[in-house]
Design an enzyme around this catalytic site. Structure first.
Site, PDB file in Angstrom:
ATOM      1  N   ASN A   1      -8.492  -2.691  -2.340  1.00  0.00           N
ATOM      2  CA  ASN A   1      -9.862  -2.354  -1.947  1.00  0.00           C
ATOM      3  C   ASN A   1     -10.131  -0.855  -2.001  1.00  0.00           C
ATOM      4  O   ASN A   1     -11.292  -0.430  -1.967  1.00  0.00           O
ATOM      5  CB  ASN A   1     -10.164  -2.891  -0.542  1.00  0.00           C
ATOM      6  CG  ASN A   1      -9.355  -2.220   0.539  1.00  0.00           C
ATOM      7  OD1 ASN A   1      -8.129  -2.140   0.452  1.00  0.00           O
ATOM      8  ND2 ASN A   1     -10.005  -1.732   1.576  1.00  0.00           N
ATOM      9  N   HIS A   2      -9.094  -0.023  -2.094  1.00  0.00           N
ATOM     10  CA  HIS A   2      -9.301   1.424  -2.220  1.00  0.00           C
ATOM     11  C   HIS A   2      -9.325   1.882  -3.683  1.00  0.00           C
ATOM     12  O   HIS A   2      -9.557   3.074  -3.930  1.00  0.00           O
ATOM     13  CB  HIS A   2      -8.217   2.185  -1.452  1.00  0.00           C
ATOM     14  CG  HIS A   2      -8.505   2.291   0.007  1.00  0.00           C
ATOM     15  ND1 HIS A   2      -9.114   3.386   0.579  1.00  0.00           N
ATOM     16  CD2 HIS A   2      -8.286   1.419   1.024  1.00  0.00           C
ATOM     17  CE1 HIS A   2      -9.239   3.192   1.874  1.00  0.00           C
ATOM     18  NE2 HIS A   2      -8.744   2.002   2.170  1.00  0.00           N
TER      19      HIS A   2
ATOM     20  N   ASP B   1       0.830  -1.210   0.000  1.00  0.00           N
ATOM     21  CA  ASP B   1       0.000   0.000   0.000  1.00  0.00           C
ATOM     22  C   ASP B   1       0.862   1.257   0.000  1.00  0.00           C
ATOM     23  O   ASP B   1       1.838   1.360   0.748  1.00  0.00           O
ATOM     24  CB  ASP B   1      -0.890   0.029   1.238  1.00  0.00           C
ATOM     25  CG  ASP B   1      -1.854  -1.150   1.305  1.00  0.00           C
ATOM     26  OD1 ASP B   1      -1.521  -2.212   0.767  1.00  0.00           O
ATOM     27  OD2 ASP B   1      -2.925  -1.002   1.913  1.00  0.00           O
TER      28      ASP B   1
ATOM     29  N   HIS C   1      -1.070   4.537  -0.557  1.00  0.00           N
ATOM     30  CA  HIS C   1      -2.075   5.455  -0.015  1.00  0.00           C
ATOM     31  C   HIS C   1      -1.701   6.922  -0.204  1.00  0.00           C
ATOM     32  O   HIS C   1      -1.706   7.710   0.745  1.00  0.00           O
ATOM     33  CB  HIS C   1      -2.328   5.157   1.459  1.00  0.00           C
ATOM     34  CG  HIS C   1      -3.238   3.988   1.685  1.00  0.00           C
ATOM     35  ND1 HIS C   1      -4.541   3.965   1.214  1.00  0.00           N
ATOM     36  CD2 HIS C   1      -3.039   2.803   2.312  1.00  0.00           C
ATOM     37  CE1 HIS C   1      -5.105   2.817   1.546  1.00  0.00           C
ATOM     38  NE2 HIS C   1      -4.217   2.091   2.201  1.00  0.00           N
TER      39      HIS C   1
ATOM     40  N   GLU D   1     -18.619  25.045   6.352  1.00  0.00           N
ATOM     41  CA  GLU D   1     -18.848  25.707   7.631  1.00  0.00           C
ATOM     42  C   GLU D   1     -19.738  24.860   8.532  1.00  0.00           C
ATOM     43  O   GLU D   1     -19.560  24.801   9.741  1.00  0.00           O
ATOM     44  CB  GLU D   1     -19.483  27.078   7.405  1.00  0.00           C
ATOM     45  CG  GLU D   1     -18.563  28.086   6.747  1.00  0.00           C
ATOM     46  CD  GLU D   1     -19.198  29.462   6.657  1.00  0.00           C
ATOM     47  OE1 GLU D   1     -20.256  29.667   7.291  1.00  0.00           O
ATOM     48  OE2 GLU D   1     -18.635  30.324   5.965  1.00  0.00           O
TER      49      GLU D   1
ATOM     50  N   ASN E   1     -25.870  33.720   5.712  1.00  0.00           N
ATOM     51  CA  ASN E   1     -26.162  34.953   4.973  1.00  0.00           C
ATOM     52  C   ASN E   1     -27.598  35.008   4.462  1.00  0.00           C
ATOM     53  O   ASN E   1     -27.950  35.897   3.689  1.00  0.00           O
ATOM     54  CB  ASN E   1     -25.191  35.119   3.804  1.00  0.00           C
ATOM     55  CG  ASN E   1     -25.223  33.905   2.882  1.00  0.00           C
ATOM     56  OD1 ASN E   1     -26.030  32.985   3.072  1.00  0.00           O
ATOM     57  ND2 ASN E   1     -24.337  33.905   1.900  1.00  0.00           N
TER      58      ASN E   1
END
Length: 746
Positions: free
Chosen positions: A248-249, A187, A189, A726, A717
């Protein structure tokens, strides 16, 4: 001369007299001092090793808990999309684009990337196809200088990689007779520095230096685009000497949670959606295994007792766009109501299933149905953390129901609309755990899917047999007997896999027949682990090479490195405690009958184990998490003293706020699905749709009025849109010490 000699002689005589006046040390005292120093050092190193180990356990437990959340969220989406036409008027339409995206005909045009102009002001690497060594060198140097590859070249490189991968088999067969050694990496990543260090130490990919990269190129790290672009570029340059297995990613649904989708959209705002769709196609075309000299099998995760390499070699791998997307199956094939009635009265603390065995034949594919396994379901938002125990034979399966410990009270969840049976929201099928009271033999596409899930998600264990991988929530645990059987069946000697971070970068198990290799150093925290790669020559004896990328670790002592990693792990664990505060408090109060605010250490650990379901040494961690009273009881309120909310909103009720703290990542994923233009803004009505999906997923009963109040409060707003960044920042767990320092800094 004579005078000088005389002075020297006098000085030497004085030194001799002084030395004679000092007593010789007592040998017994010297030995005693040495023994005391040795004992102190051994105790010190033992304590340091203990801290290092529980720090590692915390990081790994929280990581795998997040993977369970992702699997269950995606399984819920799949279930809703397949079986329900609406969810309070807004159901599958919100998620169908994610799970079953409409193919963009623009991407099918061979010259689609030519329509994207590259401005003269662009200073990054420029590529020409077919690629040459100068192109890959330019790409390598550009990424070293923090340059971003233009969207046109990204699309063209992906398009060329897609054409090449379509021609490749599911299982790549390599031979060491044409090269001296083959390098195998685990891996990465998104850690570009690790990849560059591997190339620096071992050499760039070439005919003399062939590579196998064993999946999980993207997610978690900040340079996933650069890592995967380099790998694909060298794949195009040296297709016979550069080999990529799928992990798997390499999955577009996993990418939503772990960062790759967000990274692509931030770097390529104008063409991000087209790039992501092409990535999805390319990832699904990656080979799923590599075999060296017919003796070494390389897969990303592992195997199961049903793994059939002959069958894997014949499937259409590109059909499995996501291993998290269960093959379509209607409710008519699932007797969920009957299964729920059978499971209703069963209670235990652990979910388990009996493992099934199956005989394999190298020349004949088995048609026996693989047992389906039970996995823990997502926790309810009340105190309940449920658990049920079920068993199945090789010819039947069972559905995972909510798990409830006997000392905590369960709460019923609302049922799905339009469902033929009154089922709990938490009883939707999870990855590889669907109830099957249907046909005795799974359909072809379902069997293909299950084989790939096991290859990508499974982990080895020391116990014999094959059992559910309840820690991750997908795949299985396979024992030494399962490994031995597969190796003998196919004439193999060794299984090399990745998928798990190891402190030294590699690990041997199953009597040396299984090797785990992990190439992303500092995976959890700076100094937390080394990276490693393997080199295999004609003698097929693996040799390991370790490294650690760091600009600061070398300056730190071992104690400082352990302290830094420990602090980071404990912070993450405290955030976990805070996000489950109401459940933990309810559990503590059940033991605290006199409302003294204290429970015994044993009761404290029982509640933590039941609610959090993390396999951690709670008694060892107690001094870092809670205070003791003079009589030895735990002040359970002290567990939450160091934590607090980010920006509190007065309109939000405490229960709603805690739910948002806990499932912040899941909400962000659902929001990203709705925010189709990735502008970061959604309307208040879209926010309500997000919440409907979310509450249906969790079974949380929140009043619509509370949601409306929340939506209005975060429309700062008053333009009818919500800035989701936010919003998420408002529901972030903050350490009070950090918050105080931030306020004082102002």
């Amino acid at each position: 001369m004579g005078c000088g000699t005389s002075v020297s002689t006098e000085t030497q005589d004085k030194v001799v007299e002084k030395d004679n006046s000092v007593k010789a040390p007592n040998p017994a005292l010297t030995m005693k001092a040495a023994v005391l120093i040795q004992r102190w050092y051994r105790r010190y190193m033992a304590r340091l090793e203990m801290r290092r180990r529980y720090t590692w356990n915390i990081f790994q437990s929280i990581e795998y808990a997040g993977e369970q959340d992702q699997l269950q969220l995606s399984s819920f989406f799949s279930f809703m999309l397949d079986n329900f036409t609406q969810l309070n008027g807004n159901g599958p339409d919100l998620i169908s684009q994610l799970l079953d995206p409409v193919v963009n005909p623009w991407l099918d045009r061979e010259t689609c990337f030519n329509m994207i102009p590259v401005p003269e002001s662009y200073t990054g690497p420029r590529l020409s196809f077919p690629l040459s060594v100068s192109d890959t060198n330019a790409l390598l140097n550009g990424f070293k200088e923090q340059q971003t590859l233009h969207a046109r070249y990204v699309l063209q490189l992906l398009y060329e990689a897609k054409k090449l991968l379509k021609q490749m088999p599911n299982i790549i067969h390599l031979s060491t007779s044409y090269t001296t050694e083959i390098t195998i990496c685990g891996d990465l990543h998104g850690r570009l520095d690790d990849l560059l260090l591997i190339f620096y130490k071992n050499g760039l990919p070439s005919a003399e230096t062939p590579y196998v990269f064993n999946g999980d190129f993207v997610d978690r790290g900040k340079k996933s685009v650069e890592v995967v672009m380099l790998l694909f570029a060298y794949l195009l340059l040296y297709p016979d000497y550069m080999h990529l297995n799928r992990g798997n990613h390499e999955d577009h649904i996993m990418n939503l949670r772990y960062g790759f989708t967000k990274e692509v959209m931030q770097k390529y705002k104008a063409h991000g959606r087209e790039i992501l769709q092409l990535f999805q196609d390319v990832f699904s075309l990656l080979p799923i295994a590599t075999v060296i000299d017919g003796k070494i099998l390389i897969v990303h995760g592992g195997i199961s007792d049903q793994t059939d390499l002959d069958f894997l070699g014949s499937i259409e791998r590109n059909k499995v766009k996501s291993a998290l997307r269960f093959p379509r199956r209607s409710l008519g094939q699932l007797d969920i109501g009957q299964c729920c009635r059978q499971m209703k009265g069963i209670r235990s603390t652990d979910s388990s299933c009996a493992s099934s065995s199956c005989s394999h034949s190298k020349n004949q594919r088995t048609q026996n149905q693989r047992k389906r396994r039970c996995f823990p379901s997502r926790q309810d938002s009340a105190v309940s953390t449920s658990s049920s125990s079920s068993s199945s034979s090789s010819s039947s399966s069972s559905l995972c129901s909510p798990r409830t410990p006997s000392h905590l009270t369960p709460r019923q969840c609302p049922s799905f609309p339009s469902s033929p049976h009154a089922i709990s929201v938490l009883q939707v099928p999870f990855l590889d755990s669907l109830s099957s009271v249907g046909p005795p033999s799974p359909p072809q596409h379902e069997r293909e899917w299950k084989q790939i899930v096991d290859i990508l998600w499974s982990d080895p264990k020391t116990q014999e047999g094959c059992s559910p991988n309840t820690f991750r929530g997908g795949g299985c645990y396979f024992g030494p007997d399962v490994t031995q059987r597969l190796l003998l069946q196919h004439g193999l000697q060794l299984l090399i896999r990745s998928h798990e971070c190891k402190q030294e970068g590699y690990e041997l198990c199953h009597g040396g027949q299984v090797i785990t290799i992990f190439s992303a150093s500092n995976y959890y925290e700076e100094g937390s682990n080394r990276g490693a790669y393997i080199k295999v020559g004609r003698e097929l004896v693996p040799r390991f090479y370790q490294y650690q990328v760091s600009r600061t670790t070398r300056k730190l002592t071992l104690t400082q490195r352990v302290r830094a990693a420990e602090g980071s792990a404990l912070r993450a664990l405290k955030e976990k405690l805070f996000s489950h505060r109401s459940e933990l408090m309810s559990g503590f109060q059940q033991y605290d009958q006199n409302n003294k605010g204290c429970v015994s250490v044993s009761e404290w650990t029982l509640v933590l184990e039941a609610v959090l379901r993390l396999d951690l040494p709670w008694r060892t961690l107690r001094p870092h998490l809670a205070r003791l009273t003079p009589d030895g009881s735990v002040e359970y309120q002290s567990c939450f003293e160091d934590m607090g909310p980010g920006n509190s909103l007065p309109q939000v009720t405490p229960n709603l706020a805690e739910t948002l703290f806990r499932y912040r990542t899941d909400i962000e994923i659902i929001f990203n699905i709705i925010d189709k233009d990735h502008s970061g803004l959604i309307s208040i009505e879209e926010f309500r749709h997000t919440w409907r999906l979310f509450t249906a997923h969790l079974g949380v009963d929140i009043d619509d009025r509370a949601i409306d109040d929340l939506a209005r409060s975060i429309d700062f707003n008053k333009d009818g849109s919500i800035d989701f960044t936010e919003f998420l920042e408002a529901f972030r767990v903050v350490h009070k010490l950090d918050k105080d320092q931030h306020v004082n800094g102002r």
